[in-house]
Design an enzyme around this catalytic site. Structure first.
Site, mmCIF file in Angstrom:
data_model
loop_
_atom_site.group_PDB
_atom_site.id
_atom_site.type_symbol
_atom_site.label_atom_id
_atom_site.label_comp_id
_atom_site.label_asym_id
_atom_site.label_seq_id
_atom_site.Cartn_x
_atom_site.Cartn_y
_atom_site.Cartn_z
ATOM 1 N N CYS A 1 12.219 45.157 13.690
ATOM 2 C CA CYS A 1 13.070 46.125 14.401
ATOM 3 C C CYS A 1 13.221 47.395 13.555
ATOM 4 C CB CYS A 1 14.435 45.495 14.646
ATOM 5 S SG CYS A 1 15.733 46.628 15.121
ATOM 6 N N CYS B 1 15.194 43.553 19.834
ATOM 7 C CA CYS B 1 15.440 42.912 18.539
ATOM 8 C C CYS B 1 16.294 41.651 18.706
ATOM 9 C CB CYS B 1 16.162 43.895 17.611
ATOM 10 S SG CYS B 1 16.611 43.155 16.023
ATOM 11 N N CYS C 1 19.770 42.639 16.456
ATOM 12 C CA CYS C 1 20.778 43.650 16.844
ATOM 13 C C CYS C 1 20.678 44.020 18.314
ATOM 14 C CB CYS C 1 20.614 44.898 15.965
ATOM 15 S SG CYS C 1 19.141 45.856 16.358
ATOM 16 N N ASP D 1 3.999 45.852 33.896
ATOM 17 C CA ASP D 1 2.931 46.755 33.445
ATOM 18 C C ASP D 1 3.243 48.240 33.616
ATOM 19 O OD1 ASP D 1 0.980 45.793 36.395
ATOM 20 O OD2 ASP D 1 2.544 47.302 36.194
ATOM 21 N N ASN E 1 -1.435 40.673 51.329
ATOM 22 C CA ASN E 1 -1.984 39.743 50.351
ATOM 23 C C ASN E 1 -3.283 39.195 50.949
ATOM 24 O OD1 ASN E 1 -2.481 37.477 48.657
ATOM 25 N ND2 ASN E 1 -0.300 37.365 48.157
ATOM 26 N N PRO E 2 -4.371 39.094 50.142
ATOM 27 C CA PRO E 2 -5.598 38.524 50.726
ATOM 28 C C PRO E 2 -5.450 37.035 51.061
ATOM 29 C CG PRO E 2 -6.028 39.510 48.562
ATOM 30 C CD PRO E 2 -4.561 39.536 48.773
ATOM 31 N N GLU E 3 -4.452 36.404 50.402
ATOM 32 C CA GLU E 3 -4.234 34.954 50.628
ATOM 33 C C GLU E 3 -2.913 34.721 51.370
ATOM 34 O OE1 GLU E 3 -7.594 34.372 48.305
ATOM 35 O OE2 GLU E 3 -6.449 32.773 49.306
ATOM 36 N N HIS F 1 11.602 41.716 35.871
ATOM 37 C CA HIS F 1 11.193 40.885 34.737
ATOM 38 C C HIS F 1 10.924 41.695 33.482
ATOM 39 C CE1 HIS F 1 9.746 37.761 37.938
ATOM 40 N NE2 HIS F 1 11.044 37.701 37.729
ATOM 41 N N CYS G 1 17.136 47.512 12.361
ATOM 42 C CA CYS G 1 17.792 46.623 11.385
ATOM 43 C C CYS G 1 16.825 45.710 10.648
ATOM 44 C CB CYS G 1 18.842 45.742 12.110
ATOM 45 S SG CYS G 1 18.086 44.369 12.998
HETATM 46 C C1 BV8 Z 1 15.665 31.721 36.066
HETATM 47 C C2 BV8 Z 1 7.492 38.131 33.135
HETATM 48 C C3 BV8 Z 1 17.745 30.749 35.592
HETATM 49 C C4 BV8 Z 1 6.854 37.606 31.887
HETATM 50 C C5 BV8 Z 1 7.642 36.271 34.719
HETATM 51 C C6 BV8 Z 1 12.095 24.367 36.309
HETATM 52 C C7 BV8 Z 1 12.298 24.649 34.979
HETATM 53 C C8 BV8 Z 1 12.668 25.927 34.531
HETATM 54 C C9 BV8 Z 1 12.833 26.955 35.465
HETATM 55 C C10 BV8 Z 1 12.623 26.641 36.794
HETATM 56 C C11 BV8 Z 1 12.258 25.371 37.229
HETATM 57 N N1 BV8 Z 1 12.120 25.427 38.580
HETATM 58 C C12 BV8 Z 1 12.385 26.671 39.021
HETATM 59 C C13 BV8 Z 1 12.708 27.410 37.935
HETATM 60 C C14 BV8 Z 1 13.071 28.801 37.941
HETATM 61 C C15 BV8 Z 1 11.856 29.585 37.501
HETATM 62 C C16 BV8 Z 1 10.772 29.461 38.555
HETATM 63 O O1 BV8 Z 1 10.911 29.983 39.637
HETATM 64 N N2 BV8 Z 1 9.696 28.731 38.206
HETATM 65 C C17 BV8 Z 1 8.616 28.536 39.148
HETATM 66 C C18 BV8 Z 1 7.297 28.453 38.372
HETATM 67 C C19 BV8 Z 1 8.892 27.280 39.942
HETATM 68 N N3 BV8 Z 1 12.333 30.936 37.388
HETATM 69 C C20 BV8 Z 1 12.807 31.349 36.210
HETATM 70 O O2 BV8 Z 1 12.778 30.695 35.178
HETATM 71 C C21 BV8 Z 1 13.482 32.702 36.244
HETATM 72 N N4 BV8 Z 1 14.750 32.585 35.612
HETATM 73 O O3 BV8 Z 1 15.542 31.043 37.042
HETATM 74 O O4 BV8 Z 1 16.739 31.683 35.251
HETATM 75 C C22 BV8 Z 1 18.900 31.118 34.771
HETATM 76 C C23 BV8 Z 1 20.021 31.654 35.414
HETATM 77 C C24 BV8 Z 1 21.119 31.963 34.642
HETATM 78 C C25 BV8 Z 1 21.103 31.780 33.267
HETATM 79 C C26 BV8 Z 1 19.965 31.274 32.630
HETATM 80 C C27 BV8 Z 1 18.850 30.936 33.390
HETATM 81 C C28 BV8 Z 1 12.677 33.714 35.453
HETATM 82 C C29 BV8 Z 1 11.349 33.904 36.092
HETATM 83 C C30 BV8 Z 1 10.646 35.102 35.437
HETATM 84 C C31 BV8 Z 1 9.487 34.631 34.577
HETATM 85 N N5 BV8 Z 1 8.730 35.806 34.117
HETATM 86 N N6 BV8 Z 1 6.999 37.378 34.308
HETATM 87 C C32 BV8 Z 1 5.400 37.976 31.796
HETATM 88 O O5 BV8 Z 1 4.853 38.637 32.707
HETATM 89 O O6 BV8 Z 1 4.800 37.587 30.776
HETATM 90 S S1 BV8 Z 1 7.095 35.469 36.088
HETATM 91 C C33 BV8 Z 1 5.505 35.973 36.529
HETATM 92 O O7 BV8 Z 1 5.007 35.036 37.475
HETATM 93 C C34 BV8 Z 1 5.478 37.253 37.303
HETATM 94 O O8 BV8 Z 1 6.360 38.210 36.804
HETATM 95 C C35 BV8 Z 1 5.835 36.852 38.698
HETATM 96 O O9 BV8 Z 1 7.220 36.912 38.910
HETATM 97 C C36 BV8 Z 1 5.499 35.405 38.736
HETATM 98 C C37 BV8 Z 1 4.503 35.113 39.812
HETATM 99 O O10 BV8 Z 1 3.418 35.931 39.586
HETATM 100 P P1 BV8 Z 1 2.914 36.922 40.767
HETATM 101 O O11 BV8 Z 1 3.365 38.275 40.431
HETATM 102 O O12 BV8 Z 1 3.254 36.404 42.118
HETATM 103 O O13 BV8 Z 1 1.408 36.792 40.515
HETATM 104 P P2 BV8 Z 1 0.532 35.531 40.848
HETATM 105 O O14 BV8 Z 1 -0.604 35.560 39.903
HETATM 106 O O15 BV8 Z 1 1.376 34.312 40.949
HETATM 107 O O16 BV8 Z 1 0.015 35.850 42.311
HETATM 108 C C38 BV8 Z 1 -0.736 37.012 42.536
HETATM 109 C C39 BV8 Z 1 -0.785 37.179 44.036
HETATM 110 O O17 BV8 Z 1 -1.487 38.383 44.309
HETATM 111 C C40 BV8 Z 1 -1.535 36.059 44.735
HETATM 112 O O18 BV8 Z 1 -0.812 35.682 45.894
HETATM 113 C C41 BV8 Z 1 -2.865 36.719 45.126
HETATM 114 O O19 BV8 Z 1 -3.361 36.209 46.364
HETATM 115 C C42 BV8 Z 1 -2.432 38.151 45.320
HETATM 116 N N7 BV8 Z 1 -3.488 39.147 45.115
HETATM 117 C C43 BV8 Z 1 -4.589 39.065 44.326
HETATM 118 N N8 BV8 Z 1 -5.289 40.228 44.430
HETATM 119 C C44 BV8 Z 1 -4.593 41.043 45.265
HETATM 120 C C45 BV8 Z 1 -3.446 40.362 45.701
HETATM 121 N N9 BV8 Z 1 -2.554 40.907 46.547
HETATM 122 C C46 BV8 Z 1 -2.802 42.155 46.988
HETATM 123 N N10 BV8 Z 1 -3.876 42.876 46.613
HETATM 124 C C47 BV8 Z 1 -4.791 42.355 45.761
HETATM 125 N N11 BV8 Z 1 -5.876 43.079 45.411
HETATM 126 ZN ZN ZN Z 2 17.475 45.095 15.069
#
Ligand code: BV8
Ligand code: ZN
Length: 260
Positions: free
Chosen positions: A156, A136, A139, A113, A222-224, A128, A159
């Site tokens: 794009c 694109c 390209c 964000d 974190n609240p949780e 991320h 291109c």
């Molecule tokens: C990779 C961008 C390998 C997009 C995101 C099985 C199949 C396939 C993959 C996997 C698998 N098992 C494991 C994997 C790997 C996978 C993974 O870990 N999966 C999990 C679900 C098990 N990881 C991946 O796929 C990564 N890539 O492994 O590639 C590879 C290597 C080489 C070559 C090829 C491939 C890529 C992961 C990135 C995905 N993209 N985001 C978009 O945003 O649209 S992930 C997205 O969810 C977020 O970016 C973040 O990373 C993730 C978790 O979200 P959080 O930020 O933690 O938010 P969440 O809602 O979960 O929690 C919020 C927290 O805030 C809570 O704890 C809450 O209590 C707290 N909170 C609430 N209010 C407050 C607060 N804290 C403080 N103050 C407050 N007021």
């Molecule tokens: Zn392009």
């Protein structure tokens, strides 16, 4: 001035205040929780309205985009509009203040964000990608400008190929440079914060463990509880928008801005 109720004040351990005042290198990993108080729904919060029926993990994938590019693009366009209306909150601003006051500071975010950038953080490591950029498929050009209009996803400007959000989807590798810088920061930091992340997505979720293994003092805000809570030296159970400003005020009382 609205007085803070006792319940609002989070107890900040003196040992943590001292650790922050004397830290050489502070590294911070943030997740969606730090943007929650800016009105940006977290990843695991139930999606609102039109998107309530979808699980983000089913939309944030290459397969989903290949199957239905329009739907995935429209999900990001909805989030982009919501983020454009959001403002950095006191938690983002407090991190920018810490960056000013410690010798070395690394801001590693899972968020797309750009609110840390808008809060004034000088350099952020975007693990991320960013919703503000598109890439694109033909390209590989990365752009911040594109024409939303007759075609969805748009074309794009370089291109005419199809654009996709410049973010990392599940199953995709993280940008090599960003991950390398994040791991180096986790290994070098003497104080590591994990703020607002559920700690379930790898490899980002491994960073606090790396920092601890290399001798950092670890703090969770974190609240949780999360899977990482048990490993932390300090656990501040509260919203980042309240905890971080209180921590900054305790560490640098001489510079504390009047509580707004
Ligand atoms: C990779 C961008 C390998 C997009 C995101 C099985 C199949 C396939 C993959 C996997 C698998 N098992 C494991 C994997 C790997 C996978 C993974 O870990 N999966 C999990 C679900 C098990 N990881 C991946 O796929 C990564 N890539 O492994 O590639 C590879 C290597 C080489 C070559 C090829 C491939 C890529 C992961 C990135 C995905 N993209 N985001 C978009 O945003 O649209 S992930 C997205 O969810 C977020 O970016 C973040 O990373 C993730 C978790 O979200 P959080 O930020 O933690 O938010 P969440 O809602 O979960 O929690 C919020 C927290 O805030 C809570 O704890 C809450 O209590 C707290 N909170 C609430 N209010 C407050 C607060 N804290 C403080 N103050 C407050 N007021
Ligand atoms: Zn392009």
């Amino acid at each position: 001035m609205m007085s803070e109720s006792l319940a609002d004040r989070i107890i900040i351990p003196e040992a943590l205040v001292e650790a922050l005042r004397h830290a050489e290198h502070v590294a911070v990993l943030t997740g969606a929780g730090i943007s929650a108080e800016s009105g940006v729904p977290t990843f695991r919060e139930a999606q609102k309205g039109l998107w309530a029926q979808y699980n983000p993990e089913d939309l944030a994938t290459q397969e989903a985009f290949e199957r239905d590019p329009r739907r995935v693009w429209e999900w990001y366009a909805w989030r982009r509009k919501l983020i454009a209306r959001a403002e950095p909150n006191p938690g983002h601003l407090a991190l920018a203040q810490i960056e000013e006051r410690v010798p070395r500071f690394s801001l590693i975010t899972q968020n797309i964000d750009e609110l840390h950038f808008r809060a004034g953080c000088k350099e952020t490591i975007e693990l991320h990608g960013s919703i503000g950029r598109s890439r694109c498929l033909s390209c590989d050009e990365v752009t911040r400008e594109w024409v939303e209009g007759d075609e969805t996803p748009p074309r794009c400007p370089n291109c005419g190929g199809m654009l996709r959000p410049d973010v990392v989807w599940f199953g995709e590798a993280l940008p090599f440079d960003a991950l390398a810088r994040a791991v180096a920061a986790a290994h070098d930091a003497d104080l590591f914060f994990s703020v607002g992340t559920s700690g379930v997505v790898y490899p980002a979720a491994a960073l606090p463990l790396e920092a601890i293994e290399y001798g950092a003092t670890a703090v969770e805000i974190n609240p949780e509880e999360t899977p990482a809570t048990v490993m932390m030296d300090f656990v501040l159970k509260g919203p980042a928008g309240r905890v971080l400003p209180q921590l900054v005020a305790a560490a640098w009382p001489e510079q504390a801005a009047p509580q707004q």
